[in-house]
Design a protein around this motif. Structure first.
Motif, PDB file in Angstrom:
ATOM      1  N   THR B   7       0.807  -1.222   0.000  1.00 50.29           N
ATOM      2  CA  THR B   7       0.000   0.000   0.000  1.00 50.29           C
ATOM      3  C   THR B   7       0.841   1.273   0.000  1.00 50.29           C
ATOM      4  O   THR B   7       0.303   2.364   0.084  1.00 50.29           O
ATOM      5  N   GLU B   8       2.154   1.123  -0.087  1.00 49.53           N
ATOM      6  CA  GLU B   8       3.026   2.308  -0.130  1.00 49.53           C
ATOM      7  C   GLU B   8       3.861   2.296  -1.408  1.00 49.53           C
ATOM      8  O   GLU B   8       4.616   1.353  -1.647  1.00 49.53           O
ATOM      9  N   PHE B   9       3.709   3.351  -2.195  1.00 52.13           N
ATOM     10  CA  PHE B   9       4.484   3.454  -3.430  1.00 52.13           C
ATOM     11  C   PHE B   9       4.995   4.874  -3.612  1.00 52.13           C
ATOM     12  O   PHE B   9       4.547   5.794  -2.926  1.00 52.13           O
ATOM     13  N   ASP B  10       5.920   5.030  -4.545  1.00 52.49           N
ATOM     14  CA  ASP B  10       6.313   6.380  -4.929  1.00 52.49           C
ATOM     15  C   ASP B  10       5.400   6.889  -6.041  1.00 52.49           C
ATOM     16  O   ASP B  10       4.973   8.029  -6.028  1.00 52.49           O
ATOM     17  N   VAL B  11       5.142   6.003  -7.002  1.00 52.95           N
ATOM     18  CA  VAL B  11       4.345   6.411  -8.159  1.00 52.95           C
ATOM     19  C   VAL B  11       3.263   5.373  -8.417  1.00 52.95           C
ATOM     20  O   VAL B  11       3.551   4.173  -8.470  1.00 52.95           O
ATOM     21  N   VAL B  12       2.018   5.845  -8.561  1.00 54.60           N
ATOM     22  CA  VAL B  12       0.941   4.965  -9.001  1.00 54.60           C
ATOM     23  C   VAL B  12       0.567   5.389 -10.416  1.00 54.60           C
ATOM     24  O   VAL B  12       0.331   6.572 -10.672  1.00 54.60           O
ATOM     25  N   ILE B  13       0.536   4.425 -11.328  1.00 48.35           N
ATOM     26  CA  ILE B  13       0.218   4.731 -12.726  1.00 48.35           C
ATOM     27  C   ILE B  13      -1.046   3.979 -13.114  1.00 48.35           C
ATOM     28  O   ILE B  13      -1.123   2.754 -12.938  1.00 48.35           O
ATOM     29  N   ILE B  14      -2.035   4.696 -13.619  1.00 53.47           N
ATOM     30  CA  ILE B  14      -3.318   4.094 -13.961  1.00 53.47           C
ATOM     31  C   ILE B  14      -3.491   4.129 -15.472  1.00 53.47           C
ATOM     32  O   ILE B  14      -3.579   5.195 -16.079  1.00 53.47           O
ATOM     33  N   GLY B  15      -3.528   2.956 -16.077  1.00 51.05           N
ATOM     34  CA  GLY B  15      -3.608   2.852 -17.536  1.00 51.05           C
ATOM     35  C   GLY B  15      -2.311   2.271 -18.075  1.00 51.05           C
ATOM     36  O   GLY B  15      -1.222   2.645 -17.626  1.00 51.05           O
ATOM     37  N   THR B  16      -2.417   1.341 -19.032  1.00 50.84           N
ATOM     38  CA  THR B  16      -1.208   0.694 -19.560  1.00 50.84           C
ATOM     39  C   THR B  16      -0.993   0.983 -21.042  1.00 50.84           C
ATOM     40  O   THR B  16      -0.486   0.149 -21.783  1.00 50.84           O
ATOM     41  N   GLY B  17      -1.435   2.156 -21.489  1.00 49.64           N
ATOM     42  CA  GLY B  17      -1.132   2.579 -22.856  1.00 49.64           C
ATOM     43  C   GLY B  17       0.343   2.892 -23.015  1.00 49.64           C
ATOM     44  O   GLY B  17       1.121   2.779 -22.065  1.00 49.64           O
ATOM     45  N   LEU B  18       0.750   3.300 -24.215  1.00 50.79           N
ATOM     46  CA  LEU B  18       2.174   3.507 -24.478  1.00 50.79           C
ATOM     47  C   LEU B  18       2.819   4.586 -23.594  1.00 50.79           C
ATOM     48  O   LEU B  18       3.843   4.306 -22.961  1.00 50.79           O
ATOM     49  N   PRO B  19       2.247   5.800 -23.484  1.00 47.92           N
ATOM     50  CA  PRO B  19       2.946   6.790 -22.651  1.00 47.92           C
ATOM     51  C   PRO B  19       3.035   6.358 -21.183  1.00 47.92           C
ATOM     52  O   PRO B  19       4.095   6.520 -20.562  1.00 47.92           O
ATOM     53  N   GLU B  20       1.970   5.793 -20.639  1.00 53.08           N
ATOM     54  CA  GLU B  20       2.003   5.343 -19.245  1.00 53.08           C
ATOM     55  C   GLU B  20       3.048   4.248 -19.057  1.00 53.08           C
ATOM     56  O   GLU B  20       3.743   4.204 -18.044  1.00 53.08           O
ATOM     57  N   SER B  21       3.142   3.348 -20.031  1.00 51.37           N
ATOM     58  CA  SER B  21       4.068   2.229 -19.886  1.00 51.37           C
ATOM     59  C   SER B  21       5.519   2.690 -19.987  1.00 51.37           C
ATOM     60  O   SER B  21       6.388   2.190 -19.276  1.00 51.37           O
ATOM     61  N   ILE B  22       5.772   3.650 -20.868  1.00 49.90           N
ATOM     62  CA  ILE B  22       7.130   4.197 -20.962  1.00 49.90           C
ATOM     63  C   ILE B  22       7.478   4.880 -19.640  1.00 49.90           C
ATOM     64  O   ILE B  22       8.566   4.678 -19.085  1.00 49.90           O
ATOM     65  N   LEU B  23       6.520   5.654 -19.111  1.00 48.43           N
ATOM     66  CA  LEU B  23       6.755   6.317 -17.825  1.00 48.43           C
ATOM     67  C   LEU B  23       6.996   5.307 -16.709  1.00 48.43           C
ATOM     68  O   LEU B  23       7.868   5.507 -15.857  1.00 48.43           O
ATOM     69  N   ALA B  24       6.236   4.236 -16.716  1.00 50.79           N
ATOM     70  CA  ALA B  24       6.401   3.201 -15.695  1.00 50.79           C
ATOM     71  C   ALA B  24       7.826   2.660 -15.741  1.00 50.79           C
ATOM     72  O   ALA B  24       8.495   2.543 -14.706  1.00 50.79           O
ATOM     73  N   ALA B  25       8.286   2.355 -16.950  1.00 51.05           N
ATOM     74  CA  ALA B  25       9.644   1.835 -17.103  1.00 51.05           C
ATOM     75  C   ALA B  25      10.664   2.865 -16.614  1.00 51.05           C
ATOM     76  O   ALA B  25      11.598   2.531 -15.876  1.00 51.05           O
ATOM     77  N   ALA B  26      10.464   4.114 -17.010  1.00 46.50           N
ATOM     78  CA  ALA B  26      11.420   5.163 -16.640  1.00 46.50           C
ATOM     79  C   ALA B  26      11.471   5.354 -15.128  1.00 46.50           C
ATOM     80  O   ALA B  26      12.550   5.449 -14.545  1.00 46.50           O
ATOM     81  N   CYS B  27      10.304   5.385 -14.485  1.00 47.54           N
ATOM     82  CA  CYS B  27      10.257   5.606 -13.036  1.00 47.54           C
ATOM     83  C   CYS B  27      10.902   4.440 -12.292  1.00 47.54           C
ATOM     84  O   CYS B  27      11.709   4.623 -11.385  1.00 47.54           O
ATOM     85  N   SER B  28      10.519   3.240 -12.670  1.00 45.53           N
ATOM     86  CA  SER B  28      11.031   2.058 -12.002  1.00 45.53           C
ATOM     87  C   SER B  28      12.551   1.954 -12.183  1.00 45.53           C
ATOM     88  O   SER B  28      13.293   1.655 -11.249  1.00 45.53           O
ATOM     89  N   ARG B  29      12.972   2.254 -13.404  1.00 45.31           N
ATOM     90  CA  ARG B  29      14.396   2.202 -13.738  1.00 45.31           C
ATOM     91  C   ARG B  29      15.200   3.184 -12.896  1.00 45.31           C
ATOM     92  O   ARG B  29      16.355   2.947 -12.566  1.00 45.31           O
ATOM     93  N   SER B  30      14.566   4.314 -12.508  1.00 45.75           N
ATOM     94  CA  SER B  30      15.320   5.286 -11.725  1.00 45.75           C
ATOM     95  C   SER B  30      15.110   5.060 -10.230  1.00 45.75           C
ATOM     96  O   SER B  30      15.357   5.945  -9.419  1.00 45.75           O
ATOM     97  N   GLY B  31      14.616   3.888  -9.870  1.00 48.88           N
ATOM     98  CA  GLY B  31      14.584   3.515  -8.463  1.00 48.88           C
ATOM     99  C   GLY B  31      13.292   3.810  -7.722  1.00 48.88           C
ATOM    100  O   GLY B  31      13.207   3.603  -6.520  1.00 48.88           O
ATOM    101  N   GLN B  32      12.267   4.282  -8.428  1.00 52.20           N
ATOM    102  CA  GLN B  32      10.989   4.548  -7.767  1.00 52.20           C
ATOM    103  C   GLN B  32      10.217   3.243  -7.580  1.00 52.20           C
ATOM    104  O   GLN B  32      10.295   2.347  -8.409  1.00 52.20           O
ATOM    105  N   ARG B  33       9.443   3.205  -6.489  1.00 52.93           N
ATOM    106  CA  ARG B  33       8.550   2.058  -6.298  1.00 52.93           C
ATOM    107  C   ARG B  33       7.274   2.342  -7.087  1.00 52.93           C
ATOM    108  O   ARG B  33       6.548   3.270  -6.778  1.00 52.93           O
ATOM    109  N   VAL B  34       7.024   1.524  -8.085  1.00 51.22           N
ATOM    110  CA  VAL B  34       5.926   1.799  -9.019  1.00 51.22           C
ATOM    111  C   VAL B  34       4.818   0.765  -8.873  1.00 51.22           C
ATOM    112  O   VAL B  34       5.073  -0.445  -8.852  1.00 51.22           O
TER     113      VAL B  34
END
Ligand SMILES: Nc1nc2c(ncn2[C@@H]2O[C@H](COP(=O)(O)OP(=O)(O)O)[C@@H](O)[C@H]2O)c(=O)[nH]1
Ligand SMILES: [Mg+2]
Lengths: 203, 640
Positions: B7-34
């Protein structure tokens, strides 16, 4: 050793419920370790191990789920171009066995028709807590036309055998395919990854 | 289902379209809990691809258009504290409209049975394809009724018996299955299998009209369509485009495979022709005269570094590109090629934009092959998933079928601090990224959306036949009248894993002025002929035949500025759905811009460590004695 120093390269993909020991199986085989506790290795996409079988170097690229199985959210692309699938359940967990048909449906839909599937019952070191009998699993795997094996990632039981048997099967399959060169149907893996595309310039 | 979800994250992303998915990868890659979630059961939102039957169920969902959820979800109202406010999220997806399906292939009795089998996974039903047997089995026809919800009964009396080979169309079934007609936003489904004949009577085929051996049936489309992937969007990757660069840079490209687009086609004076674009193409072209070839090469060479020759275009910066081309000593033929097939711009575009587009095309040309474009195997729908995999590899948590009821805003700070999901579970985070279609009407009350018109066709041949039937082609059909939009057509062959053998998958796209069918049908008619008509009209046989067609409008939320959304806290970021353009530049730019906004100074999707570096050589570590391999071999053979 250099990257091209092998006779065969195969992509092996692990699937099955969370907690059945997929990551442990991969790490036991590739690193000889049994990691304490759960959790994926952050940032590790796949593991590679090269084995020698009858004098031929076989490079195995082994892919783990990256935890996406936990909430049933594995991407379809995970299955693409896999040469073999290791479908794992936990012999001490009935639920993980009951989910197998669901996994088979995903395989049927997303994996190549040619993929080799092995059913693995893991954690045989916990024999006293067994919930799924060997016979049931054998019957199931026979009905589904799968090869079947029981392992313990913890005790390193049958882990080498699992991967080496698979490598042998993949080699003989690959040989057959080059003999019966069927051009008609497009196969996954037929496209090119970007780095392999050749260049030809406008000028 | 989602028990154990942290229940604790840095970033919550809603939707798995292309921009959201790229952002998810970028955030996770930079150490954020996604945490990355989607309310649907599949990845990609409107960027998704489906098997043929998956596409049919997707259609059904829009057809029903039901507002689901209230019953099963916990009420969030009680979970909001006094110091908090809630911003509700949307439950109904309104991004797809005017869906219309046309089926030109025959849906005979066999087909229906196989389809039932396919849907219900009940092999016992496929006992026989003969009608009499079928009708004897009352429970079977009952099952068909309940499956399709038909009100028409099928009784044996209504069906004339015939000693010859009987091919039947039972309208009672077909009608409910295919002939549903709704208006407004609902799905409209047509079938041509029984033409203009009386709909309430089953019809027996004349023996003279028996289908040919190698015909394609609806059941084949359903059955073999299981392995193929039909995209909702029709895009290609520019080989020097932002998406390719990002895929390579981030190593996400290792999850996907690509094929070169092999042909650029053009439609002129009712004819489809191939556009020569590489030097070799130009010189091998048989349609162009030697003079034309020189003209074209000269002009294209100039375009490659047009900035160096301002005198060549300076006087025309106020003109349209098409006006400018007329001054460049190019025959009308060549002007058409450059304008529609190379620059791929609208006639009204300016000289500078036209030159820029031409240069971009030419630059992309050299990188991987003979055309500037790549197409991902299994469809564009794979690409968002590839970025999701990257996010997961770096610890991101994935949850499809996970609905969000509301965003929780702290009144004092004005910042969003949590979401409440459909279980009533509160999930805390610092940043929230939401795809446009999840936002409520209230949030979007000032937003003006554009629309995209789409058609998806299954055809039996290429629009330009050559020795090989394995071409991937792109064709721009110029507008019939000025002021209308050009229609972009992409034709995919079976080796792209998007359609079965002996068929092609064709996508049509333009920005909407009316419903998708109204916008696109005239182009479809120019290029294809309906499957059923071919027996009658011999001349039409040269055109590929249309087996199945789907039209729909998709909402285009790409041009919306952040300020148009009302009442969103500053730490809630909005991603848009697919845009109408051919490339994916908009999605990549949006993802990168939002990422820099949220995490200034962080590197965007740097390459991960190479797994090849973690090689464990087996040679020295095999515990089993040499020679065991032979034993394994022997065992394998005996077990087979
Ligand atoms: N006793 C026993 N425990 C195991 C074995 N394999 C894995 N585990 C444990 O099972 C848990 C889940 O393992 P993991 O590899 O993360 O499962 P995954 O979710 O399928 O990848 C961990 O606590 C492991 O230590 C095994 O063979 N025997
Ligand atoms: Mg794991």
């Amino acid at each position: 050793m250099s990257m091209e120093d092998y006779d065969f390269l195969f992509k092996i993909v692990l699937i099955g419920n969370a907690g059945v020991g997929k990551t442990c199986l991969v790490r036991r085989f590739t690193q000889g370790l049994f990691p304490p506790g759960q959790g994926a290795t952050i940032g590790v996409d796949f593991m590679i191990k090269t084995v020698e079988i009858n004098g031929e170097k076989v490079k195995l690229q082994i892919w783990d789920t990256a935890g996406q199985e936990r909430f049933r959210s594995i991407t379809q692309s995970y299955y693409r171009s896999a040469n073999a699938l290791i479908l794992t359940y936990d012999i001490t967990c009935e639920e993980s066995f009951r989910c197998l048909p669901e996994w088979l449906r995903e395989i049927e839909q997303y994996a190549s028709n040619k993929v080799i599937t092995v059913l693995v019952g893991n954690k045989i070191d916990l024999a006293e807590r067994r919930e799924v009998s060997q016979q049931r699993a054998e019957e199931f795997s026979e009905a589904q036309d799968m090869y079947y094996l029981e392992t313990s990632a913890k005790e390193s039981d049958n882990v080498e055998k699992l991967f080496l048997d698979l490598a042998c099967r993949l080699i003989s399959e690959a040989r057959q395919n080059t003999l019966v060169n069927n051009v008609s149907s497009p196969l996954p893996g037929e496209g090119k990854s970007i780095s392999y595309l050749t260049c030809c310039n406008f000028n | 289902m989602a028990d154990g979800l942290p229940t604790e994250f840095d970033v919550v992303i809603i939707g798995t379209g292309l921009p959201e998915s790229i952002l998810a990868a970028a955030c996770s890659r930079s150490g954020q809990r996604v945490l990355h979630i989607d309310s649907r059961s599949y990845y990609g939102g409107n960027w998704a691809s489906f098997t043929f039957s998956g596409l049919l169920s997707w259609l059904k969902e829009y057809q029903q258009n039901s507002d689901i959820g209230d019953k099963s979800t916990a009420t969030w109202q009680d979970l909001i504290h006094e110091t908090e406010e809630a911003i509700t999220l949307h439950r109904k997806d309104e991004t797809i409209q005017h869906t219309e399906v046309f089926c030109y292939v025959r849906q005979d009795m066999d087909d229906n049975i196989e389809e039932i089998d396919d849907l219900q996974k009940n092999p016992s039903l496929v006992t026989s394809g003969t009608l009499s047997k079928l009708l004897d089995s009352a429970c079977l026809s009952e099952e068909m009724h309940s499956l399709y919800g038909t009100s028409h009964g099928i009784s044996a009396k209504e069906i004339p018996k015939n000693d010859g080979e009987i091919l039947l169309e039972v309208t009672g079934i077909e009608e409910s299955q295919v002939k549903e007609k709704y208006y407004g936003d609902k799905t409209c489904i047509h079938t041509f299998a029984d033409g203009d004949k009386d709909e309430n009577k089953p019809i027996v085929e004349d023996n003279t009209d028996l289908p040919k051996r190698n015909r394609i049936t609806y059941s084949q489309l359903v059955k073999e369509g299981r392995k193929f992937n039909i995209d909702l969007v029709s895009k290609l990757l520019y080989s020097q485009g932002l998406l390719i660069d990002l895929l390579i840079k981030s190593n996400v490209s290792r999850y996907a495979e690509f094929k070169n687009v092999t042909r650029i086609l053009t439609f002129r004076e009712g004819k489809v022709e191939q556009v020569p674009c590489s030097r070799a193409d130009v010189f091998n072209n048989k349609e162009l005269t030697m003079v034309e070839k020189r003209m074209l090469m000269k002009f294209l060479t100039f375009c490659l570094d047009y900035e160096q020759h301002p005198d060549e275009y300076q006087d025309f910066t106020q003109c349209s590109f098409s006006e400018y081309l007329k001054t460049k000593k190019l025959t009308p033929n060549l002007q058409h090629f450059v304008l529609h097939s190379i620059a791929m711009t609208e006639s009204s575009c300016t000289t500078i934009d036209g030159l820029k587009a031409t240069k971009n095309f030419l630059q992309c040309l050299g990188r991987f092959g003979n055309t500037p474009f790549l197409f991902p195997l299994y469809g564009q729908g794979e690409i968002p998933q590839c970025f999701c995999r990257m996010c997961a590899v770096f610890g991101g948590i994935y949850c499809l079928r996970h609905k969000v009821q509301c965003l929780v805003v702290d009144k004092e700070s004005g910042r969003c601090k949590a979401i409440i999901d459909h279980f009533g579970q509160r999930i805390n985070a610092k940043y929230f990224i939401v795809e446009d279609s999840y936002l409520s009407e209230e949030t979007c009350s000032n937003v003006q959306y554009k629309q995209i018109s789409r058609a998806v066709l299954i055809t039996d041949q290429s629009v330009l036949k050559t020795d090989s039937d394995q071409h991937i082609s792109i064709l721009i059909v110029p507008p019939a009248e000025p002021g209308m939009c050009a229609v972009r057509v992409t034709e995919l062959c079976s080796s792209t894993m998007t359609c079965m053998k002996d068929t092609h998958l064709v996508h049509l796209t333009c920005s909407s002025s009316k419903t998708a069918r109204e916008d696109l049908e005239s182009v479809v008619k120019k290029l294809f002929t309906p499957y059923a008509e071919t027996e009658i009209d011999r001349e039409e046989l040269t055109k590929p035949r249309l087996l199945w067609a789907l039209y729909f409008n998709m909402r285009d939320s790409s041009g919306i500025s952040r300020s148009s959304y009302s009442g969103l806290p500053s730490n809630v970021y909005v991603c848009s759905g697919p845009d109408c353009a051919l490339g994916n530049e908009h999605a990549v730019k949006q993802a990168e811009t939002l990422f820099q906004e949220i995490f200034p100074g962080e590197e965007f999707c740097p390459p991960p460590p190479n797994p090849e570096d973690i090689v464990f050589d087996g040679d020295d570590k095999q515990p089993e004695a040499p020679g065991t391999n032979n034993i394994i071999m022997a065992k394998l053979e005996s077990s087979e």
